[in-house]
Write a protein that holds these residues in place. Structure first.
Motif, PDB file in Angstrom:
ATOM      1  N   ALA A 103      55.644  -3.655  39.017  1.00  0.00           N
ATOM      2  CA  ALA A 103      56.443  -3.749  37.796  1.00  0.00           C
ATOM      3  C   ALA A 103      56.275  -5.096  37.118  1.00  0.00           C
ATOM      4  N   GLU A 104      56.105  -6.168  37.888  1.00  0.00           N
ATOM      5  CA  GLU A 104      55.980  -7.496  37.281  1.00  0.00           C
ATOM      6  C   GLU A 104      54.692  -7.613  36.477  1.00  0.00           C
ATOM      7  N   ALA A 105      53.601  -7.020  36.968  1.00  0.00           N
ATOM      8  CA  ALA A 105      52.323  -7.081  36.261  1.00  0.00           C
ATOM      9  C   ALA A 105      52.137  -5.916  35.301  1.00  0.00           C
ATOM     10  N   ARG A 136      35.561  -5.005  59.001  1.00  0.00           N
ATOM     11  CA  ARG A 136      36.484  -4.142  58.265  1.00  0.00           C
ATOM     12  C   ARG A 136      37.368  -5.024  57.386  1.00  0.00           C
ATOM     13  N   ALA A 137      37.398  -4.740  56.088  1.00  0.00           N
ATOM     14  CA  ALA A 137      38.070  -5.622  55.151  1.00  0.00           C
ATOM     15  C   ALA A 137      38.843  -4.796  54.132  1.00  0.00           C
ATOM     16  N   ILE A 138      39.564  -5.502  53.246  1.00  0.00           N
ATOM     17  CA  ILE A 138      40.438  -4.872  52.262  1.00  0.00           C
ATOM     18  C   ILE A 138      40.051  -5.387  50.879  1.00  0.00           C
ATOM     19  N   GLN A 139      40.176  -4.521  49.883  1.00  0.00           N
ATOM     20  CA  GLN A 139      39.917  -4.895  48.501  1.00  0.00           C
ATOM     21  C   GLN A 139      41.061  -4.403  47.624  1.00  0.00           C
ATOM     22  N   MET A 140      41.206  -5.028  46.448  1.00  0.00           N
ATOM     23  CA  MET A 140      42.276  -4.683  45.523  1.00  0.00           C
ATOM     24  C   MET A 140      41.700  -4.340  44.167  1.00  0.00           C
ATOM     25  N   SER A 141      42.289  -3.341  43.516  1.00  0.00           N
ATOM     26  CA  SER A 141      41.902  -2.955  42.170  1.00  0.00           C
ATOM     27  C   SER A 141      43.160  -2.615  41.388  1.00  0.00           C
ATOM     28  N   THR A 142      43.092  -2.692  40.051  1.00  0.00           N
ATOM     29  CA  THR A 142      44.255  -2.391  39.218  1.00  0.00           C
ATOM     30  C   THR A 142      43.918  -1.292  38.218  1.00  0.00           C
ATOM     31  N   SER A 143      44.966  -0.625  37.745  1.00  0.00           N
ATOM     32  CA  SER A 143      44.798   0.464  36.789  1.00  0.00           C
ATOM     33  C   SER A 143      46.063   0.593  35.956  1.00  0.00           C
ATOM     34  N   GLU A 144      45.911   1.015  34.719  1.00  0.00           N
ATOM     35  CA  GLU A 144      47.059   1.285  33.872  1.00  0.00           C
ATOM     36  C   GLU A 144      47.476   2.745  33.916  1.00  0.00           C
ATOM     37  N   LEU A 181      50.972 -10.276  60.036  1.00  0.00           N
ATOM     38  CA  LEU A 181      51.551 -10.413  58.705  1.00  0.00           C
ATOM     39  C   LEU A 181      50.597 -11.197  57.816  1.00  0.00           C
ATOM     40  N   ILE A 182      50.327 -10.672  56.616  1.00  0.00           N
ATOM     41  CA  ILE A 182      49.606 -11.409  55.591  1.00  0.00           C
ATOM     42  C   ILE A 182      50.438 -11.354  54.311  1.00  0.00           C
ATOM     43  N   THR A 183      50.330 -12.372  53.462  1.00  0.00           N
ATOM     44  CA  THR A 183      51.102 -12.412  52.228  1.00  0.00           C
ATOM     45  C   THR A 183      50.225 -12.890  51.081  1.00  0.00           C
ATOM     46  N   SER A 184      50.622 -12.520  49.872  1.00  0.00           N
ATOM     47  CA  SER A 184      49.861 -12.921  48.691  1.00  0.00           C
ATOM     48  C   SER A 184      50.785 -12.971  47.489  1.00  0.00           C
ATOM     49  N   ARG A 185      50.472 -13.873  46.571  1.00  0.00           N
ATOM     50  CA  ARG A 185      51.214 -13.964  45.320  1.00  0.00           C
ATOM     51  C   ARG A 185      50.473 -13.316  44.156  1.00  0.00           C
ATOM     52  N   ASP A 186      49.182 -12.973  44.351  1.00  0.00           N
ATOM     53  CA  ASP A 186      48.420 -12.359  43.261  1.00  0.00           C
ATOM     54  C   ASP A 186      47.668 -11.105  43.682  1.00  0.00           C
ATOM     55  N   GLY A 187      47.731 -10.733  44.955  1.00  0.00           N
ATOM     56  CA  GLY A 187      47.049  -9.533  45.423  1.00  0.00           C
ATOM     57  C   GLY A 187      45.599  -9.735  45.785  1.00  0.00           C
ATOM     58  N   VAL A 188      45.058 -10.940  45.580  1.00  0.00           N
ATOM     59  CA  VAL A 188      43.656 -11.231  45.888  1.00  0.00           C
ATOM     60  C   VAL A 188      43.545 -12.346  46.927  1.00  0.00           C
ATOM     61  N   HIS A 189      44.243 -13.451  46.693  1.00  0.00           N
ATOM     62  CA  HIS A 189      44.217 -14.582  47.616  1.00  0.00           C
ATOM     63  C   HIS A 189      45.345 -14.401  48.632  1.00  0.00           C
TER      64      HIS A 189
END
Length: 776
Positions: free
Chosen positions: A424-426, A441-449, A511-519
């Protein structure tokens, strides 16, 4: 040397043709300034691990950028507005290569064959693969063989002039120019320096070493100009100086959101405190996987609490060899049952708990869409599929359909639990999915409207070496949407505790945390759910944390995977209590960075020992204590409270500081601070209900007494102003009322001793307002 992540995504300006220069002389890790514009519109986007180095490693001027050698992740720069290179341009860099032989310089390559709308300018310092410098333009490769590997700076450049390509080494042309098509070059993506868009072989393509004067120029420089650029450096050649630092960004406004102490976002300075992880507590078995269509490999659980306060578990099952999605339901999140849904017929009967059957069932992971603009038939969404990922929708989370027949246009392997959410914030959907990077084995992030069209995925970036993260289990907790928290199952494939049929490895959850979804922050490397002595791929957290009581959250974790006793166990945790900032038997303190907030009260979620306490004062943006909010006048907090209001004997309201730039200073002893929140004071609407519990009784008198003389607003006070006799009379007239109905409390208004208490309180009130009484 400390290697840092770049975390600032700059706004990209428009340009007719690409033109950027990065000299690194005045830069910090948070800003990589473009010298040619100087206004920040084309500052580089830092990716991965790098460091702006000012300790004598520059080719020209005071600084260079370093991409460290020997890490299993990568470092790169994305260069804004460089997708339109035009029909004439120059690329150049001063490079000191310290690592792999074959390494990328400038690239927009995204895997497979280098297409007509992709570009590569790379190098091989030894000539092992047949070239020293190479450019792939318009699908045509131009290379020149030259060997160099002396750990010294060299100037590497290429020019393009309407199809004519010329390569340069240390200011001199390498042979004759070559033809590579014709016309203007327009790329699918911006150029990157140091790596491709789809890094799959990091050990021989990533740039390792130092770089200076990274240049993209909108004209093909002549050979004389290239030689001069090599000799003078870009600053002198262009007659420019490093741009000034931009004005500092304004302090962040956290509004009224909850800030959990799961990272150092709200910690500026500290002493004798530490961030501490709090593991969940194992409870009963929530689901023994011995029902119909449940097997030893039933897994990838999603836990949800729906709009009817029913709890749902979605997970993988089998009809023969065909994967299906199953659903179990609970009234309390503790005891789950399998309902007959009547959706899919198996062996002549539809009395089963199957909600979907198809390729998407390998890992179908639903979520309730919080997008206010989502159509009614899309209030539930899901991702599913391995090898290819599909988008799904549902009106009720039971009747599902594909949003389109075709898989989503996202690259990745997807052979795990892939998750998505509405941010909701973005104002976008985010997906978190499985890829493999350099065999990990890794993780990736993508965005969509719209949940259909997705941006090119960005691999997660960590400061430390990568580990195998088998799943991601990423979410935003309610009210705390400023941070992403993830609980991936971590796999060590080199070890085995208890043999699993056909598989090796041990697994736990972190536990992992992020403020932007990438870093992503790896503050805690210890397990959140310990591995124990169990089969590999066990201790896989379900995706989802649900509220099961006012003071309890629940999640779930797998056990005995691949064995006949395969099961799901419930785990409980404190609300917002994943981690804390903690001080033990020595007084500790920390201060927050400067920030702004919205709200009328400060609430803390904390726990202390009998001898412990938490105290806090409010300071201005310069670190000066604001009168009335001093540490000495704060009523120190002890005990165990989920949300306790902070108050000061001055009676001043925190709301008077709303919208101003402030800092908080905390002192702790034998205490854990889990979370903080600035919030409005909610009212039940029942006048005189000062403790906001739905009834007017003696507890509200205590609240009135403790706040006598204060300017801090009381809940459900229809009078307002300084707390005094008027609020007492208001409470007295309402005594015995409740939200459930008038006169629900059979007690009479207290007289006798209570009148004495009131008289004493009034005396004390007078002393407070005349300055003759000091509350301890």
């Amino acid at each position: 040397m400390v290697y840092l992540f770049g975390v600032l995504l700059m706004t990209q300006g428009a340009a007719d043709a690409a033109q950027v220069l990065y000299g690194f002389d005045t830069d910090e890790n948070y800003r990589i300034a473009d010298w040619l514009t100087g206004d920040g519109s084309q500052d580089a986007i830092g990716l991965g691990i790098y460091d702006i180095n000012k300790s004598g490693e520059a080719a020209f001027g005071a600084g260079a950028i370093e991409f460290p050698v020997g890490l299993s992740t990568f470092g790169a720069l994305e260069l804004p507005d460089t997708s339109m290179l035009g029909d004439s341009f120059t690329l150049s860099v001063m490079a000191k290569v310290l690592g792999a032989n074959h390494t990328r310089l400038f690239s927009s390559y995204n895997g497979g064959s280098v297409g007509a709308n992709e570009f590569v300018f790379d190098m091989d310092t030894t000539g092992d693969i047949g070239f020293g410098l190479r450019a792939i333009v318009n699908g045509t490769s131009v290379s020149r063989n030259i060997a160099y590997n002396d750990s010294q700076y060299h100037h590497l450049a290429m020019t393009y002039d309407n199809g004519s390509v010329q390569l340069y080494f240390d200011g001199s042309p390498l042979g004759e120019s070559a033809t590579a098509g014709s016309g203007a070059i327009t790329l699918d993506q911006n150029l990157r320096f140091g790596e491709d868009y789809a890094p799959t072989s990091l050990t021989n393509e990533v740039f390792e070493g130092f770089a200076d004067d990274i240049l993209v120029y909108d004209r093909a420089l002549s050979s004389t100009e290239i030689a001069s650029l090599r000799t003078q450096g870009a600053e002198s050649f262009f007659g420019i100086s490093a741009p000034p630092e931009p004005d500092p960004l304004p302090p962040p406004n956290i509004g009224s959101r909850i800030e959990m102490f799961v990272d150092r976002y709200m910690v500026a300075e500290s002493n004798n405190v530490e961030l501490k992880l709090h593991a969940p507590v194992a409870q009963e078995i929530a689901l023994q996987l011995n029902g119909p269509y449940e097997t030893t490999t039933s897994t990838y659980f999603t836990a949800l609490r729906d709009e009817d306060d029913k709890y749902r578990l979605y997970y993988r099952g089998y009809v023969g060899s065909q994967e299906v999605t199953l659903m179990a339901i609970s009234d309390d999140g503790i005891n789950y049952t399998r309902h007959e849904l009547g959706l899919y017929e198996v062996d002549g009967s539809d009395n089963n708990h199957i909600v979907w059957q198809g390729a998407q069932s390998h890992n179908l992971s639903p979520f309730i869409d919080k997008n206010p603009n989502a159509p009614a038939d899309e209030k539930w969404k899901a991702l599913g599929g391995t090898g290819e990922m599909y988008a799904m929708k549902s009106a009720d989370g039971i009747h599902w359909e594909l949003m389109q027949d075709e898989p989503l246009d996202i690259s990745g392997q997807f052979d795990s639990q892939n998750t998505a959410m509405w941010d909701a914030e973005a104002g976008v959907y985010r997906s978190f999915s499985r890829i493999w990077l350099n065999g990990v084995r890794a993780i990736q992030m993508s965005t969509s409207e719209d949940f259909i069209n997705w941006t090119p995925p960005q691999p997660f970036i960590y400061e430390d070496d990568m580990e195998h993260f088998y799943t991601n289990s990423i979410e935003q907790l309610p009210g705390a949407e400023g941070v992403f928290v993830g609980f991936p199952m971590r796999l060590d494939p080199t070890r085995t505790n208890q043999p699993s049929p056909g598989q090796t490895g041990v697994s736990d959850a972190v536990l992992i945390t992020s403020r932007d979804g990438v870093h992503w922050d790896r503050e805690f490397t210890e397990p959140w759910i310990p591995e124990g002595y169990d089969t590999t791929r066990s201790h896989m957290p379900a995706w989802g944390i649900v509220k099961t009581a006012d003071d309890e959250w629940s999640t779930y974790s797998t056990e005995q995977y691949r064995l006949s006793d395969n099961r799901l166990r419930r785990l409980t945790l404190r609300p917002y209590g994943i981690a804390s900032i903690s001080a033990e038997d020595q007084l500790g303190w920390f201060s927050t960075p400067t920030f702004e907030f919205e709200g009328e009260q400060l609430l803390l979620n904390y726990q202390t020992t009998d001898t412990g306490f938490i105290a806090v004062e409010i300071r201005d943006e310069n670190g000066v204590v604001i009168p009335g909010f001093e540490l000495a006048s704060m009523q120190t907090l002890t005990g165990d409270e989920l949300w306790q209001q902070v108050s000061w004997t001055s009676g001043q309201s925190v709301g008077s500081l709303s919208g101003q730039s402030i800092q908080l200073y905390f002192e702790l002893l034998n205490a854990d601070l889990f979370a903080m929140q600035f919030a409005e004071i909610p009212d039940t609407g029942l006048v005189g209900d000062y403790n906001n519990d739905g009834k007017v009784d003696l507890a509200d008198y205590t609240v009135w007494r403790d706040n006598l003389g204060s300017e801090q607003p009381l809940a459900n006070d229809a009078i307002g102003g300084t707390i005094g006799v008027s609020q007492y009379e208001q409470w007295k007239s309402q005594f015995g009322q409740s939200i459930a109905g008038d006169n629900a409390n059979s007690q009479a208004v207290p007289e006798g001793r209570s009148v004495v208490h009131l008289s004493l309180a009034i005396v004390l009130f007078g002393a407070v307002v005349t300055g003759n009484f000091r509350r301890c």
